[in-house]
Design an enzyme around this catalytic site. Structure first.
Site, PDB file in Angstrom:
ATOM      1  N   LYS A  22      89.331  24.911 133.575  1.00  0.00           N
ATOM      2  CA  LYS A  22      88.133  24.131 133.226  1.00  0.00           C
ATOM      3  C   LYS A  22      88.398  22.646 133.439  1.00  0.00           C
ATOM      4  CE  LYS A  22      87.311  23.209 128.747  1.00  0.00           C
ATOM      5  NZ  LYS A  22      87.173  21.781 128.433  1.00  0.00           N
ATOM      6  N   ASN A  23      89.565  22.169 132.978  1.00  0.00           N
ATOM      7  CA  ASN A  23      89.823  20.725 133.008  1.00  0.00           C
ATOM      8  C   ASN A  23      90.318  20.212 134.349  1.00  0.00           C
ATOM      9  OD1 ASN A  23      88.896  20.713 130.425  1.00  0.00           O
ATOM     10  ND2 ASN A  23      90.899  20.437 129.450  1.00  0.00           N
ATOM     11  N   ARG A  92      81.030  15.720 127.076  1.00  0.00           N
ATOM     12  CA  ARG A  92      81.728  14.429 127.102  1.00  0.00           C
ATOM     13  C   ARG A  92      82.336  14.175 128.482  1.00  0.00           C
ATOM     14  NH1 ARG A  92      84.533  10.451 125.245  1.00  0.00           N
ATOM     15  NH2 ARG A  92      86.540  10.124 126.271  1.00  0.00           N
ATOM     16  N   CYS A 116      83.164  13.555 119.309  1.00  0.00           N
ATOM     17  CA  CYS A 116      82.901  14.972 119.098  1.00  0.00           C
ATOM     18  C   CYS A 116      83.728  15.395 117.878  1.00  0.00           C
ATOM     19  CB  CYS A 116      83.287  15.779 120.337  1.00  0.00           C
ATOM     20  SG  CYS A 116      85.035  15.652 120.668  1.00  0.00           S
ATOM     21  N   ARG A 121      86.806   9.390 120.492  1.00  0.00           N
ATOM     22  CA  ARG A 121      86.830   9.470 121.953  1.00  0.00           C
ATOM     23  C   ARG A 121      86.298   8.189 122.626  1.00  0.00           C
ATOM     24  NH1 ARG A 121      86.825  15.230 123.009  1.00  0.00           N
ATOM     25  NH2 ARG A 121      87.809  14.761 124.969  1.00  0.00           N
ATOM     26  N   PRO A 122      86.871   7.036 122.358  1.00  0.00           N
ATOM     27  CA  PRO A 122      86.399   5.797 123.003  1.00  0.00           C
ATOM     28  C   PRO A 122      86.645   5.833 124.507  1.00  0.00           C
ATOM     29  CG  PRO A 122      88.481   5.411 121.919  1.00  0.00           C
ATOM     30  CD  PRO A 122      88.061   6.808 121.541  1.00  0.00           C
ATOM     31  N   MET A 123      86.077   4.847 125.227  1.00  0.00           N
ATOM     32  CA  MET A 123      86.262   4.809 126.678  1.00  0.00           C
ATOM     33  C   MET A 123      86.749   3.438 127.130  1.00  0.00           C
ATOM     34  SD  MET A 123      83.582   7.289 128.410  1.00  0.00           S
ATOM     35  CE  MET A 123      82.173   6.259 128.185  1.00  0.00           C
ATOM     36  N   ASP A 124      87.386   2.707 126.216  1.00  0.00           N
ATOM     37  CA  ASP A 124      87.840   1.345 126.536  1.00  0.00           C
ATOM     38  C   ASP A 124      88.793   1.316 127.717  1.00  0.00           C
ATOM     39  OD1 ASP A 124      89.350   2.798 124.529  1.00  0.00           O
ATOM     40  OD2 ASP A 124      90.715   1.116 124.521  1.00  0.00           O
ATOM     41  N   LEU A 125      89.651   2.339 127.856  1.00  0.00           N
ATOM     42  CA  LEU A 125      90.626   2.311 128.965  1.00  0.00           C
ATOM     43  C   LEU A 125      89.934   2.532 130.308  1.00  0.00           C
ATOM     44  CD1 LEU A 125      93.502   4.351 127.262  1.00  0.00           C
ATOM     45  CD2 LEU A 125      93.214   1.867 127.372  1.00  0.00           C
ATOM     46  N   ASP A 304      95.753  20.652 123.224  1.00  0.00           N
ATOM     47  CA  ASP A 304      94.772  21.750 123.328  1.00  0.00           C
ATOM     48  C   ASP A 304      95.350  23.096 122.908  1.00  0.00           C
ATOM     49  OD1 ASP A 304      93.058  20.500 126.301  1.00  0.00           O
ATOM     50  OD2 ASP A 304      93.037  19.895 124.203  1.00  0.00           O
ATOM     51  N   ARG A 396      82.168  27.533 125.834  1.00  0.00           N
ATOM     52  CA  ARG A 396      82.347  26.337 126.664  1.00  0.00           C
ATOM     53  C   ARG A 396      83.617  26.451 127.515  1.00  0.00           C
ATOM     54  NH1 ARG A 396      83.401  21.453 123.580  1.00  0.00           N
ATOM     55  NH2 ARG A 396      83.923  20.871 125.697  1.00  0.00           N
TER      56      ARG A 396
HETATM   57  C1  EPZ Z   1      91.069  15.535 128.272  1.00  0.00           C
HETATM   58  O1  EPZ Z   1      90.173  14.812 127.442  1.00  0.00           O
HETATM   59  C2  EPZ Z   1      90.707  16.995 128.112  1.00  0.00           C
HETATM   60  N1  EPZ Z   1      89.334  17.217 128.566  1.00  0.00           N
HETATM   61  C3  EPZ Z   1      90.856  17.415 126.651  1.00  0.00           C
HETATM   62  O2  EPZ Z   1      90.593  18.810 126.568  1.00  0.00           O
HETATM   63  C4  EPZ Z   1      92.302  17.165 126.221  1.00  0.00           C
HETATM   64  O3  EPZ Z   1      92.436  17.481 124.855  1.00  0.00           O
HETATM   65  C5  EPZ Z   1      92.654  15.683 126.460  1.00  0.00           C
HETATM   66  O4  EPZ Z   1      92.428  15.348 127.846  1.00  0.00           O
HETATM   67  C6  EPZ Z   1      94.113  15.371 126.126  1.00  0.00           C
HETATM   68  O5  EPZ Z   1      94.963  16.181 126.889  1.00  0.00           O
HETATM   69  C7  EPZ Z   1      89.094  17.338 129.890  1.00  0.00           C
HETATM   70  O6  EPZ Z   1      89.995  17.246 130.723  1.00  0.00           O
HETATM   71  C8  EPZ Z   1      87.676  17.594 130.296  1.00  0.00           C
HETATM   72  P1  EPZ Z   1      92.215  11.422 126.815  1.00  0.00           P
HETATM   73  P2  EPZ Z   1      90.095  13.192 127.565  1.00  0.00           P
HETATM   74  O7  EPZ Z   1      91.395  10.377 127.461  1.00  0.00           O
HETATM   75  O8  EPZ Z   1      90.267  12.783 128.968  1.00  0.00           O
HETATM   76  C9  EPZ Z   1      92.230   8.102 123.466  1.00  0.00           C
HETATM   77  C10 EPZ Z   1      89.544  20.756 125.809  1.00  0.00           C
HETATM   78  O9  EPZ Z   1      89.705  21.371 124.755  1.00  0.00           O
HETATM   79  N2  EPZ Z   1      91.487   7.275 124.440  1.00  0.00           N
HETATM   80  O10 EPZ Z   1      93.566  11.743 127.377  1.00  0.00           O
HETATM   81  O11 EPZ Z   1      88.887  12.729 126.833  1.00  0.00           O
HETATM   82  C11 EPZ Z   1      91.379   9.251 122.937  1.00  0.00           C
HETATM   83  O12 EPZ Z   1      90.584   8.799 121.859  1.00  0.00           O
HETATM   84  C12 EPZ Z   1      89.457  19.243 125.792  1.00  0.00           C
HETATM   85  O13 EPZ Z   1      89.490  21.301 126.947  1.00  0.00           O
HETATM   86  C13 EPZ Z   1      91.249   5.933 124.136  1.00  0.00           C
HETATM   87  O14 EPZ Z   1      91.643   5.436 123.075  1.00  0.00           O
HETATM   88  O15 EPZ Z   1      91.398  12.788 126.727  1.00  0.00           O
HETATM   89  C14 EPZ Z   1      92.393  10.252 122.493  1.00  0.00           C
HETATM   90  O16 EPZ Z   1      92.846   9.914 121.204  1.00  0.00           O
HETATM   91  C15 EPZ Z   1      89.425  18.697 124.385  1.00  0.00           C
HETATM   92  N3  EPZ Z   1      90.544   5.179 125.022  1.00  0.00           N
HETATM   93  C16 EPZ Z   1      93.532  10.059 123.500  1.00  0.00           C
HETATM   94  O17 EPZ Z   1      93.314   8.791 124.122  1.00  0.00           O
HETATM   95  C17 EPZ Z   1      90.085   5.685 126.203  1.00  0.00           C
HETATM   96  O18 EPZ Z   1      89.465   4.937 126.989  1.00  0.00           O
HETATM   97  C18 EPZ Z   1      93.560  11.118 124.592  1.00  0.00           C
HETATM   98  O19 EPZ Z   1      92.331  11.063 125.256  1.00  0.00           O
HETATM   99  C19 EPZ Z   1      90.337   7.043 126.498  1.00  0.00           C
HETATM  100  C20 EPZ Z   1      91.039   7.821 125.605  1.00  0.00           C
END
Ligand code: EPZ
Length: 418
Positions: A22-23, A92, A116, A121-125, A304, A396
């Site tokens: 999926k991912n 998301r 969620c 889940r911020p998007m600052d990065l 996960d 999902r």
């Molecule tokens: C991906 O989510 C996966 N989703 C998630 O799987 C997985 O848990 C996660 O990576 C971590 O491995 C998909 O690939 C579709 P991140 P993503 O950005 O990209 C923080 C599932 O069950 N962060 O690596 O959203 C964030 O808050 C899902 O299949 C910032 O602070 O994860 C989190 O604490 C759930 N700022 C951490 O980083 C940002 O701009 C990891 O988030 C982005 C993220």
């Protein structure tokens, strides 16, 4: 609404085939927006998240057709770089269209996907990286809007190896002018799959899977034919279920190299793990033993798989300590496991789990995808009957989960809630 009804106590035995990841599918479906020709994506799972992502990219101006396990995506002449809010809120991961839209249409306006069940889940990065490449980004009234006269390659250091930010920035940089180096990038196998897909379209990307990814921008990306990797989290979930039920299961069509941390923990807990080229056999050897575990960015133990392992720990012999270092609110399954008799204490990111000899069935509710998987495994080992509500979360990310578990000997039915 539907529920899963499980009567516990059956050992899982037999063979299960892993579906496409999926991912990996979600970012690659978004990357198709960059192509000027038709793309065929193979081994795409039939999942709710994939259907929503198909609707998202359709709304942007590409034709998407499903053909068995394949997706055919044909771009139209022009993209409509705005995602409808109701679609964005359902998934998301639809935030992964930001990079391709900026790269291809030089503009996007998307509603903030919001948090969620597992965190804010911020998007600052994502935004910081896009701005470093020359985008003007504004956030107002719940929308993110970005425009550019043309993205330029640059050096970007990610404060955290965010999977989504790495993917968005790789896709944005693929058509940028010049070279982009992404430092402290995420190293997940799905990142490598995205690199391989983009390179099959004619991109020039190297280093995915290590902490610096180099993207040399090109002028155009063509269509291609690509098979995605197997889903390591689905494979891990079946392995955990087999270990919990002291069963004997062959998980085939997977990549054992993507699961080394999970396999190490299963062995620590006492399961017998036999690794084959593209399959893993797992055998229970009696009651699992407690262990400690901390979730980390890949190649560390995957967040996960944390909820599923909390269930294993709940029935293991001894006391286990789990640390969830990736998401700030990913222990929702603990309260539901307590309803089944688990002994779990949560202190912030730390969970202390005292294994109990047996769980007993009850009615529980899934709060998100992997918490739901944890509850299914709990139901498989609990004495008596367990009903799991909120199983739309499971749909999902797991294709036909109950029928595949039934094929392994589980007593599990999907019913409409009374
Ligand atoms: C991906 O989510 C996966 N989703 C998630 O799987 C997985 O848990 C996660 O990576 C971590 O491995 C998909 O690939 C579709 P991140 P993503 O950005 O990209 C923080 C599932 O069950 N962060 O690596 O959203 C964030 O808050 C899902 O299949 C910032 O602070 O994860 C989190 O604490 C759930 N700022 C951490 O980083 C940002 O701009 C990891 O988030 C982005 C993220």
């Amino acid at each position: 609404m539907e529920e899963l009804v499980i009567t516990g106590g059956r050992r899982l035995e037999g063979t299960v085939t892993v579906q496409g990841a999926k991912n990996a599918a979600l970012p690659i479906m978004s990357a198709m927006l960059l192509a000027t020709g038709e793309c065929r994506l193979r081994r795409v799972p039939h999942l709710q998240d994939v259907s929503v992502m198909a609707a998202v990219i359709r709304s942007l101006g590409v034709r998407v057709e499903r053909s068995g396990q394949d997706l055919l995506v044909t771009p139209e002449a022009r993209l409509t770089p705005e995602v409808p809010a109701e679609l964005m809120r359902q998934l998301r991961a639809s935030n992964l269209v930001m990079g391709p839209l900026l790269g291809r249409a030089r503009y996007f306006r998307v509603p903030y996907p919001g948090g969620c069940a597992i965190g804010s889940r911020p998007m600052d990065l994502h935004i910081k990286g896009l701005m470093a490449m020359g985008a003007e980004v504004t956030e107002k009234q719940g929308y993110i809007e970005a425009r550019t006269t043309g993205l330029r390659g640059t050096n970007i250091y990610l404060d955290f190896p965010s999977v989504g930010a790495t993917e968005n920035l790789m896709m944005a940089a693929a058509l940028a002018d010049g070279v982009t180096n992404l430092h402290n990038a995420a190293r997940e196998p799905e990142i490598v799959d995205l690199q391989n897909f983009l390179n099959a379209m004619g991109a020039r990307i190297h280093g995915a899977g290590r902490d610096t990814i180099r993207i040399e921008g090109v002028k155009e990306l063509r269509g291609c034919n690509y098979k995605i990797i197997p889903d390591r989290i689905e494979a891990g979930t079946f392995l955990a279920a087999a270990a919990a039920t002291r069963g004997d299961v062959l998980v085939q069509d997977c990549q054992p190299g993507h699961l080394l941390a999970v396999l190490a923990k299963l062995r620590e807990m006492g399961a017998r793990v036999i690794i084959k080229k593209d399959a893993i056999r797992i055998q229970g050897t009696g009651r699992l033993q407690a262990t400690d575990c901390k979730t980390l960015p890949y190649p560390g133990f995957p967040t996960d798989m944390q909820p599923q392992f909390m269930t294993l720990m709940a029935v293991a012999e001894g006391t286990s300590v789990m640390v969830e270092s990736i998401f700030e609110n990913r222990y929702k399954q603990a309260a539901e496991l307590r309803r089944l008799g688990a002994d779990i204490r949560i202190e912030g990111r730390v969970a202390v789990i005292n294994g109990v000899p047996a769980l007993s069935g009850s009615v529980v509710e899934a709060s998100d995808l992997r918490a739901g998987a944890a509850l299914v495994i709990a139901g498989l080992v609990a004495e008596g009957q367990t009903s799991i509500e909120g199983i739309h979360h499971l749909d999902r990310g797991y294709e036909q989960l109950e029928s595949r578990l039934r094929n392994l000997g589980a007593d599990i039915q999907r019913r409409s809630e009374k």
